[in-house]
Design a protein around this motif. Structure first.
Motif, short mmCIF file in Angstrom:
data_model
loop_
_atom_site.label_atom_id
_atom_site.label_comp_id
_atom_site.label_asym_id
_atom_site.label_seq_id
_atom_site.Cartn_x
_atom_site.Cartn_y
_atom_site.Cartn_z
N GLU A 7 4.03 -11.97 11.30
CA GLU A 7 3.78 -10.54 11.22
C GLU A 7 3.93 -10.13 9.76
O GLU A 7 4.88 -10.53 9.09
N ILE A 8 2.96 -9.36 9.27
CA ILE A 8 3.04 -8.85 7.91
C ILE A 8 3.08 -7.32 7.98
O ILE A 8 2.76 -6.72 9.00
N THR A 9 3.46 -6.70 6.90
CA THR A 9 3.54 -5.24 6.85
C THR A 9 2.13 -4.64 6.81
O THR A 9 1.16 -5.31 6.45
N GLY B 26 1.00 -4.86 3.34
CA GLY B 26 0.55 -6.22 3.06
C GLY B 26 -0.83 -6.49 3.63
O GLY B 26 -1.66 -7.18 3.01
N PHE B 27 -1.11 -5.94 4.81
CA PHE B 27 -2.43 -6.09 5.43
C PHE B 27 -3.51 -5.48 4.55
O PHE B 27 -4.54 -6.11 4.29
N PHE B 28 -3.28 -4.25 4.10
CA PHE B 28 -4.31 -3.59 3.28
C PHE B 28 -4.50 -4.29 1.94
O PHE B 28 -5.61 -4.28 1.41
N GLU B 29 -3.46 -4.89 1.42
CA GLU B 29 -3.60 -5.65 0.17
C GLU B 29 -4.31 -6.98 0.41
O GLU B 29 -5.26 -7.32 -0.30
N GLN B 30 -3.86 -7.72 1.41
CA GLN B 30 -4.41 -9.05 1.66
C GLN B 30 -5.87 -9.01 2.10
O GLN B 30 -6.65 -9.90 1.76
N TYR B 31 -6.25 -7.97 2.85
CA TYR B 31 -7.60 -7.90 3.40
C TYR B 31 -8.44 -6.78 2.80
O TYR B 31 -9.40 -6.33 3.41
N VAL C 178 0.61 -5.95 12.45
CA VAL C 178 -0.37 -6.91 11.96
C VAL C 178 0.16 -8.33 12.15
O VAL C 178 1.21 -8.67 11.61
N PHE C 179 -0.58 -9.12 12.92
CA PHE C 179 -0.21 -10.51 13.18
C PHE C 179 -1.27 -11.41 12.54
O PHE C 179 -2.45 -11.32 12.89
#
Length: 102
Positions: free
Chosen positions: A37-39, A42-47, A79-80
């Motif tokens: 699970e990410i924050t 983190g999701f908006f940054e990574q993707y 977010v998983f």
């Protein structure tokens, strides 16, 4: 999502409150490495690149990126991220995840 361990034990991964999912490299015999699970940040940054190219087409939701962020916070969407050694990888946006070993 139904999986099995190296020992052949069946494991079902059940997501509830599903908003969206995105997978790539899907093959017949995927070997999953793990799920983390990410924050939301983190999701908006990574993707960010993926979202920049898909949000205007309604994925993962019909709205802007800022509206998506607000919706995820309002609906407690988590977010998983699923990683693999071979094949399938990606993410699931859902409220909860449960592992079931029948």
């Amino acid at each position: 999502m139904d999986t099995q361990t190296e020992a052949g034990e069946k494991v079902s991964v059940r997501f509830t409150g599903l908003l969206a999912h995105w997978f790539e490299n899907v093959i017949q015999d995927n070997i999953l490495f793990g799920m983390d699970e990410i924050t939301v940040d983190g999701f908006f940054e990574q993707y960010k690149d993926l979202l920049g190219g898909t949000i205007s087409y309604g994925f993962p939701a019909c709205c802007s990126i800022e509206e998506l962020r607000k919706r995820m916070e309002r609906e407690h969407i988590r977010v998983f991220v699923i990683d693999s050694s071979l094949g399938l990888c990606g993410f699931v946006l859902a409220q909860e995840v449960e592992l079931q070993c029948p």
